[in-house]
Design a protein around this motif. Sequence first.
Motif, mmCIF file in Angstrom:
data_model
loop_
_atom_site.group_PDB
_atom_site.id
_atom_site.type_symbol
_atom_site.label_atom_id
_atom_site.label_comp_id
_atom_site.label_asym_id
_atom_site.label_seq_id
_atom_site.Cartn_x
_atom_site.Cartn_y
_atom_site.Cartn_z
ATOM 1 N N ASN A 224 41.110 5.848 55.691
ATOM 2 C CA ASN A 224 42.131 6.509 56.490
ATOM 3 C C ASN A 224 42.348 5.655 57.727
ATOM 4 O O ASN A 224 41.421 5.524 58.530
ATOM 5 C CB ASN A 224 41.663 7.916 56.877
ATOM 6 C CG ASN A 224 42.605 8.652 57.806
ATOM 7 O OD1 ASN A 224 43.627 8.119 58.220
ATOM 8 N ND2 ASN A 224 42.258 9.870 58.168
ATOM 9 N N PRO A 225 43.489 4.982 57.897
ATOM 10 C CA PRO A 225 44.769 5.174 57.202
ATOM 11 C C PRO A 225 45.097 4.070 56.184
ATOM 12 O O PRO A 225 46.245 3.944 55.769
ATOM 13 C CB PRO A 225 45.754 5.098 58.357
ATOM 14 C CG PRO A 225 45.175 3.994 59.227
ATOM 15 C CD PRO A 225 43.676 4.165 59.127
ATOM 16 N N THR A 226 44.113 3.251 55.801
ATOM 17 C CA THR A 226 44.411 2.028 55.064
ATOM 18 C C THR A 226 44.622 2.242 53.571
ATOM 19 O O THR A 226 45.275 1.431 52.910
ATOM 20 C CB THR A 226 43.268 1.015 55.234
ATOM 21 O OG1 THR A 226 42.067 1.557 54.631
ATOM 22 C CG2 THR A 226 43.018 0.731 56.712
ATOM 23 N N GLY A 227 44.021 3.303 52.989
ATOM 24 C CA GLY A 227 44.103 3.508 51.552
ATOM 25 C C GLY A 227 43.180 2.610 50.752
ATOM 26 O O GLY A 227 43.242 2.584 49.515
ATOM 27 N N HIS A 228 42.285 1.875 51.419
ATOM 28 C CA HIS A 228 41.342 1.005 50.715
ATOM 29 C C HIS A 228 40.228 1.847 50.075
ATOM 30 O O HIS A 228 39.740 2.809 50.669
ATOM 31 C CB HIS A 228 40.712 0.005 51.686
ATOM 32 C CG HIS A 228 39.709 -0.910 51.056
ATOM 33 N ND1 HIS A 228 40.063 -1.958 50.248
ATOM 34 C CD2 HIS A 228 38.347 -0.912 51.100
ATOM 35 C CE1 HIS A 228 38.982 -2.585 49.831
ATOM 36 N NE2 HIS A 228 37.923 -1.967 50.329
ATOM 37 N N VAL A 229 39.849 1.484 48.855
ATOM 38 C CA VAL A 229 38.765 2.171 48.142
ATOM 39 C C VAL A 229 37.628 1.181 47.936
ATOM 40 O O VAL A 229 37.813 0.127 47.313
ATOM 41 C CB VAL A 229 39.249 2.716 46.780
ATOM 42 C CG1 VAL A 229 38.093 3.379 46.030
ATOM 43 C CG2 VAL A 229 40.389 3.721 46.985
ATOM 44 N N GLN A 230 36.464 1.499 48.469
ATOM 45 C CA GLN A 230 35.331 0.577 48.393
ATOM 46 C C GLN A 230 34.694 0.599 47.008
ATOM 47 O O GLN A 230 34.525 1.663 46.403
ATOM 48 C CB GLN A 230 34.285 0.948 49.458
ATOM 49 C CG GLN A 230 34.784 0.764 50.877
ATOM 50 C CD GLN A 230 33.724 1.064 51.921
ATOM 51 O OE1 GLN A 230 32.560 1.272 51.604
ATOM 52 N NE2 GLN A 230 34.124 1.080 53.186
ATOM 53 N N ASP A 231 34.309 -0.594 46.531
ATOM 54 C CA ASP A 231 33.623 -0.683 45.247
ATOM 55 C C ASP A 231 32.108 -0.610 45.466
ATOM 56 O O ASP A 231 31.626 -0.581 46.603
ATOM 57 C CB ASP A 231 34.023 -1.955 44.498
ATOM 58 C CG ASP A 231 33.739 -3.233 45.281
ATOM 59 O OD1 ASP A 231 32.914 -3.210 46.223
ATOM 60 O OD2 ASP A 231 34.333 -4.275 44.961
ATOM 61 N N GLU A 233 29.710 -2.782 45.036
ATOM 62 C CA GLU A 233 29.112 -3.912 45.748
ATOM 63 C C GLU A 233 29.279 -3.769 47.254
ATOM 64 O O GLU A 233 28.338 -4.005 48.031
ATOM 65 C CB GLU A 233 29.746 -5.219 45.269
ATOM 66 C CG GLU A 233 29.161 -6.464 45.927
ATOM 67 C CD GLU A 233 29.833 -7.749 45.478
ATOM 68 O OE1 GLU A 233 29.454 -8.829 46.004
ATOM 69 O OE2 GLU A 233 30.731 -7.684 44.616
ATOM 70 N N THR A 234 30.468 -3.365 47.687
ATOM 71 C CA THR A 234 30.719 -3.178 49.117
ATOM 72 C C THR A 234 29.852 -2.063 49.685
ATOM 73 O O THR A 234 29.251 -2.208 50.764
ATOM 74 C CB THR A 234 32.202 -2.858 49.367
ATOM 75 O OG1 THR A 234 33.005 -3.933 48.904
ATOM 76 C CG2 THR A 234 32.467 -2.618 50.846
ATOM 77 N N ILE A 235 29.763 -0.954 48.965
ATOM 78 C CA ILE A 235 28.955 0.177 49.441
ATOM 79 C C ILE A 235 27.492 -0.230 49.567
ATOM 80 O O ILE A 235 26.812 0.107 50.549
ATOM 81 C CB ILE A 235 29.126 1.388 48.500
ATOM 82 C CG1 ILE A 235 30.576 1.893 48.553
ATOM 83 C CG2 ILE A 235 28.167 2.514 48.878
ATOM 84 C CD1 ILE A 235 30.887 2.976 47.535
ATOM 85 N N GLU A 236 26.991 -0.962 48.583
ATOM 86 C CA GLU A 236 25.597 -1.420 48.652
ATOM 87 C C GLU A 236 25.366 -2.307 49.869
ATOM 88 O O GLU A 236 24.345 -2.191 50.559
ATOM 89 C CB GLU A 236 25.238 -2.177 47.366
ATOM 90 C CG GLU A 236 25.086 -1.287 46.145
ATOM 91 C CD GLU A 236 24.788 -2.076 44.878
ATOM 92 O OE1 GLU A 236 24.938 -3.326 44.901
ATOM 93 O OE2 GLU A 236 24.411 -1.450 43.864
ATOM 94 N N LYS A 237 26.324 -3.201 50.158
ATOM 95 C CA LYS A 237 26.185 -4.078 51.324
ATOM 96 C C LYS A 237 26.225 -3.273 52.622
ATOM 97 O O LYS A 237 25.481 -3.581 53.574
ATOM 98 C CB LYS A 237 27.298 -5.131 51.312
ATOM 99 C CG LYS A 237 27.127 -6.196 50.240
ATOM 100 C CD LYS A 237 28.277 -7.195 50.269
ATOM 101 C CE LYS A 237 28.089 -8.284 49.216
ATOM 102 N NZ LYS A 237 29.237 -9.233 49.209
ATOM 103 N N MET A 238 27.075 -2.263 52.673
ATOM 104 C CA MET A 238 27.150 -1.424 53.876
ATOM 105 C C MET A 238 25.848 -0.647 54.081
ATOM 106 O O MET A 238 25.353 -0.517 55.213
ATOM 107 C CB MET A 238 28.335 -0.464 53.764
ATOM 108 C CG MET A 238 29.696 -1.143 53.714
ATOM 109 S SD MET A 238 30.135 -1.967 55.257
ATOM 110 C CE MET A 238 30.661 -0.569 56.244
ATOM 111 N N ILE A 239 25.287 -0.143 52.992
ATOM 112 C CA ILE A 239 24.020 0.587 53.092
ATOM 113 C C ILE A 239 22.904 -0.353 53.526
ATOM 114 O O ILE A 239 22.071 -0.006 54.391
ATOM 115 C CB ILE A 239 23.691 1.260 51.742
ATOM 116 C CG1 ILE A 239 24.680 2.401 51.461
ATOM 117 C CG2 ILE A 239 22.250 1.788 51.730
ATOM 118 C CD1 ILE A 239 24.564 3.002 50.065
#
Length: 473
Positions: A224-231, A233-239
């Motif tokens: 919000n507001p970009t409309g990007h959906v994380q995959d 791999e990205t979620i794992e890196k963020m965690i």
Amino acid sequence: MSSVQEVNPRVRGIRDPVNLQSLAAQISQQIAQGEQKAFTKVIDLSSCDPHRTGLPPISFVRQVLSLCCYPELLKEDSFPLDVKQKTQKLLEACNGGSIGSYSSSTVGLPPIQRSVAEFLTRRDGGINSNPEDIIFSSGSQKTLAMMIRLLSREDGQTETGVLAPLPCPHTLPMLLDEVGVKLVPYRLTEERGWAVDLEELHRALMTARRQCDPRAIYISNPGNPTGHVQDRETIEKMIHFAASERLVLLVEEVYQDSVFGQDKEFLSYKKVLFEMGVSYSETVEMVSFHSISTATMGECGLRGGYMELINLDPAVKKILFQYPSSASILPQLAIEIMVNPPAPGDASYEKYTQEILVRAQTLSQNAGRACKLLNALPGMSCQPAMGGVFLYPRLHLPAEIIEEAKMLRLSADVLYCRRLLEEEGICLGPGCENGHNDENFHIRLCVLAPPAVLEDVLTHLCSFHRRLLNGSD
């Protein structure tokens, strides 16, 4: 109080709102009083408020809530059996069988907590959710504010900071101002569809630690507001980033029901966290947020949301449970309907499924149509949304417009949106509300609206935009 200097300094420090909604209300009143304009009404797509734009509410939701408000309707034959059964179940969860009673707990009705926990367990493929970790409030922003207040230190030490994406939800900067916490921006990469850049995350954190004490990272997925959906791999890196830097994850997942990009799917942070192994699943502190202001429900005015607490210290949870936080009864019942809709074989299932399908198709088609049209305009570029309800196009404005805005002491995107509202009756959100404070100008457009309404907005927007650029030649 005899002067503004006697007002709480923190309240005085809250950034000034752009107030385009106030101007929109003023113009609407002028039209109602007979004043002649070049348009007959104001259309506001600056925020997600689908019922306001003319999208109908979901029938099952409103039928059940109507019967909960006036149980005498249970005697009527016009309501489907599953509507009556759901109503009776929800009223049994209320003290005295009435929505007019107080909640039996400061954090919410226990039967509704159990329903949400069961929903989360189903959503995440069997990963257990504890009902006692669910806290209700009057919207996801309220629960987020509760958590940030908990993280904020007011003992004279270094100011607390929260890392947040740039752009971020337009309500977040003022919320952080209100609780006295510094917004630490990490820039998303627009050219990559607003993806997260891990190097940028580290840069933002290192820079911030010279000025404040960053204690959490805020994430919006779908964006919000970009409309990007994380995959995954990205979620794992963020965690991993949050774990290594000892940051609390604050994950807003309100638009989890609104993923429409090709080959895209919603993955909850909790699901990925628990699939990374016990070194993460038992240690990383995380709070996820959801609400009934979703694309499917769209019940924004009911103001209902919840958060799930993951790996928080029991003593910390005890403090949260003492907050007078619980949402009023009706929004809690709406949340239960959201997480437990009609099932196959129920009398309302077919109609409910059809209404949800129409809503999803409308959102996806609107997003595609609007993005294509905006990218065809000179001086505008728009990344395609993969989910959520917004588009966030960039404005490439002539120097004359930027200079005019500076003379008026306005951001150029605010001037653009104000003139669009005054000349065409269209209210959109300027990107400065989403955290942009440089000459990287954007506008925010909600595409969850009836197709005819969105088409009307796009027609006026394109006409105004071309006229603005031509006038500066």
